[in-house]
Design a protein around this motif. Structure first.
Motif, PDB file in Angstrom:
ATOM      1  N   UNK A  12       0.867  -1.230   0.181  1.00  0.00           N
ATOM      2  CA  UNK A  12       0.032  -0.220  -0.175  1.00  0.00           C
ATOM      3  C   UNK A  12       0.808   1.000   0.072  1.00  0.00           C
ATOM      4  N   UNK A  13       1.882   1.231   0.607  1.00  0.00           N
ATOM      5  CA  UNK A  13       2.836   2.560   0.916  1.00  0.00           C
ATOM      6  C   UNK A  13       3.407   2.548  -0.290  1.00  0.00           C
ATOM      7  N   UNK A  65      -4.723   4.184   8.843  1.00  0.00           N
ATOM      8  CA  UNK A  65      -3.439   4.857   9.332  1.00  0.00           C
ATOM      9  C   UNK A  65      -2.104   4.120   9.152  1.00  0.00           C
ATOM     10  N   UNK A  66      -2.483   2.684   9.806  1.00  0.00           N
ATOM     11  CA  UNK A  66      -1.292   1.692   9.794  1.00  0.00           C
ATOM     12  C   UNK A  66      -1.117   1.044   8.166  1.00  0.00           C
ATOM     13  N   UNK A  67      -1.871   1.186   7.535  1.00  0.00           N
ATOM     14  CA  UNK A  67      -1.902   0.284   6.103  1.00  0.00           C
ATOM     15  C   UNK A  67      -1.396   1.316   5.152  1.00  0.00           C
ATOM     16  N   UNK A  68      -1.469   2.393   5.388  1.00  0.00           N
ATOM     17  CA  UNK A  68      -1.065   3.611   4.450  1.00  0.00           C
ATOM     18  C   UNK A  68       0.441   4.303   4.812  1.00  0.00           C
ATOM     19  N   UNK A  69       0.907   3.836   6.117  1.00  0.00           N
ATOM     20  CA  UNK A  69       2.127   4.331   6.740  1.00  0.00           C
ATOM     21  C   UNK A  69       2.046   5.702   7.458  1.00  0.00           C
ATOM     22  N   UNK A  70       0.774   6.170   7.585  1.00  0.00           N
ATOM     23  CA  UNK A  70       0.692   7.443   8.354  1.00  0.00           C
ATOM     24  C   UNK A  70       0.792   7.404   9.885  1.00  0.00           C
ATOM     25  N   UNK A  71       0.706   6.067  10.322  1.00  0.00           N
ATOM     26  CA  UNK A  71       1.162   6.036  11.845  1.00  0.00           C
ATOM     27  C   UNK A  71       2.273   4.870  11.757  1.00  0.00           C
ATOM     28  N   UNK A  72       3.378   5.115  12.574  1.00  0.00           N
ATOM     29  CA  UNK A  72       4.641   4.235  12.312  1.00  0.00           C
ATOM     30  C   UNK A  72       4.215   2.653  12.847  1.00  0.00           C
ATOM     31  N   UNK A  73       5.235   1.770  12.414  1.00  0.00           N
ATOM     32  CA  UNK A  73       4.961   0.352  12.419  1.00  0.00           C
ATOM     33  C   UNK A  73       5.014   0.369  14.076  1.00  0.00           C
ATOM     34  N   UNK A  74       4.040  -0.405  14.776  1.00  0.00           N
ATOM     35  CA  UNK A  74       4.035  -0.288  16.388  1.00  0.00           C
ATOM     36  C   UNK A  74       4.452  -1.830  16.799  1.00  0.00           C
ATOM     37  N   UNK A  75       4.851  -1.552  18.039  1.00  0.00           N
ATOM     38  CA  UNK A  75       5.395  -3.039  18.601  1.00  0.00           C
ATOM     39  C   UNK A  75       4.040  -3.871  18.827  1.00  0.00           C
ATOM     40  N   UNK A 112      -3.660   4.670  19.011  1.00  0.00           N
ATOM     41  CA  UNK A 112      -4.534   5.729  18.328  1.00  0.00           C
ATOM     42  C   UNK A 112      -3.830   6.568  17.667  1.00  0.00           C
ATOM     43  N   UNK A 113      -4.171   6.848  16.556  1.00  0.00           N
ATOM     44  CA  UNK A 113      -3.523   7.888  15.816  1.00  0.00           C
ATOM     45  C   UNK A 113      -4.030   9.261  16.172  1.00  0.00           C
ATOM     46  N   UNK A 114      -3.353  10.018  16.956  1.00  0.00           N
ATOM     47  CA  UNK A 114      -3.503  11.291  17.529  1.00  0.00           C
ATOM     48  C   UNK A 114      -3.848  12.458  16.439  1.00  0.00           C
ATOM     49  N   UNK A 115      -2.658  12.351  15.283  1.00  0.00           N
ATOM     50  CA  UNK A 115      -2.584  13.295  14.396  1.00  0.00           C
ATOM     51  C   UNK A 115      -3.750  12.980  13.333  1.00  0.00           C
ATOM     52  N   UNK A 116      -4.034  11.960  13.251  1.00  0.00           N
ATOM     53  CA  UNK A 116      -5.493  11.643  12.319  1.00  0.00           C
ATOM     54  C   UNK A 116      -6.635  12.159  12.935  1.00  0.00           C
TER      55      UNK A 116
END
Length: 382
Positions: A16-17, A108-118, A139-143
């Motif tokens: 996706x990215x 956000x996770x699939x498009x890379x807008x949020x960093x890959x998480x632990x 939670x994506x605060x910026x989104x």
């Protein structure tokens, strides 16, 4: 070629990215553009997976329910749709639905807008040493902030408490306007009211009129119709447990203990957007319907039989579902009847054994019903 080492969630995120296309293959291994007819999803030469392979992305508020690869891919392809349109299409195709609360996090996770998480949880699979991380997006605060700013940008301030209080308008003419619009009917006031003398009962007529209760139009209950056939998944016996208690109870196998069938059932539901509690009336027969009842009909559950609509005010099932919201209940792994494909109904997919999934199914149902009533029959809420 299937890969056990590759993770479908990570591959989908990378593709996706990088704006790379995945390949959909049917049961014979031939390319197909249709996700519904696909059996395999292939990521180039890297790996391929069965269409409904569970990914490591957990549904919110759950430690076991995982989104499937097909659900995530379908959501990405239709992310610009409204939730109502997306949910209706997903139910029609029989795919898993990304919940409303998870949409922003999944995107956000699939498009890379949020960093890959632990990874939050790690478990062993098939008793071996191979491990796959189960992922729950933070939670994506910026989104969320972007969404809030977009909403505020579109808002227009029409009035404020200060502008209302300082309007400078006078309401002195309101009593005169009311008298002109609603004149007293001839003979409605007793002679004693004109002369000021008491009536035969010893009380001035004007006092009697003042004490008469005002008549208000009674709000009608929105009506839901379920099939009358006892072989239907949803009947008068179990509809309340599904709609109000968020739990499906299959009562078809033990009808002898069900007792007499109720003539009508009332289900209370709190509207999510207003907090208003609305009482819905559920019946399985329209034989005694009045014109007001037909106007209050908002939802119909069907088992796919055209005879269910015999002697209805609308002449065909197609016309019924142009005027009402329609649902076709079935088990998740069942195929719908061919008859309902031409009807404007949504598939209500119910799990056979996972009763904890019922709540998400019912919440989606109520979201659709709330939007339909608010858009098409708002007078039932006033």
């Amino acid at each position: 070629m299937s890969s056990t080492a590759a993770d479908p969630l990570n591959l989908l995120r990378q593709y996706t990215i990088q704006s790379k296309k995945v390949e959909l293959l049917d049961q014979n291994g031939n390319p197909t553009p249709d996700l519904q007819s696909a059996a395999t999803i292939r990521f180039g030469e890297e790996a391929s997976f069965a269409r409904d392979t569970p990914t490591s992305f957990l549904r919110s508020n759950s430690d076991s329910d995982q989104y499937t690869l097909s659900a995530l891919l379908h959501f990405l392809d239709h992310r610009d749709q409204t939730f109502y349109e997306y949910m209706k299409m997903t139910n029609t195709l029989g795919l898993q639905t990304i919940s409303f609360g998870d949409r922003a996090q999944v995107l956000g996770h699939l498009t890379g807008k949020t960093p890959e998480i632990t990874p939050a949880v790690v478990e062993k699979q098939d008793g071996g040493d191979a491990k796959r991380a189960k992922t729950r997006a933070a939670p994506d605060v910026s989104t969320a902030n972007d969404i809030a700013r977009d909403i505020m940008r579109r808002e227009r301030v029409l009035i404020t408490s200060s502008s209302v209080l300082s309007s400078g308008k006078s309401f002195a003419r309101v009593p005169d306007l009311a008298k002109a619009l609603f004149p007293a009917k001839p003979g409605a006031v007793a002679k004693g009211a004109v002369s000021g003398k008491p009536t035969a009962a010893g009380t001035p007529a004007s006092g009697q009129a003042a004490r008469r209760p005002a008549h208000h139009r009674k709000r009608r209950n929105p009506i839901i119709v379920v099939p009358a056939a006892t072989t239907s998944m949803l009947t008068m016996y179990n509809i309340k447990s599904l709609l109000q208690d968020h739990q499906f109870v299959d009562c078809r196998a033990d009808m002898d203990k069900a007792g007499p069938k109720p003539h009508e059932v009332f289900v209370e539901h709190t509207m999510s957007y207003s907090g208003q509690t609305v009482k819905f009336r559920v019946v399985d027969s329209v034989q005694d319907f009045t014109e007001a009842d037909w106007e209050a009909l908002v939802c119909v559950f069907t088992q796919g039989a055209a005879w269910q609509f015999k002697n209805w005010t609308w002449k065909s099932p197609e016309e019924v579902f142009q005027n009402c919201l329609g649902f076709y209940p079935k088990y998740q792994d069942e195929r719908p009847k061919d008859t309902v494909t031409s009807w404007a109904v949504s598939l209500l997919n119910i799990e056979r054994s996972k009763r904890h999934m019922d709540r998400a199914t019912v919440v989606g149902l109520w979201n659709s019903l709330e939007q339909f009533v608010a858009r098409n029959k708002p007078d039932l809420l006033g």
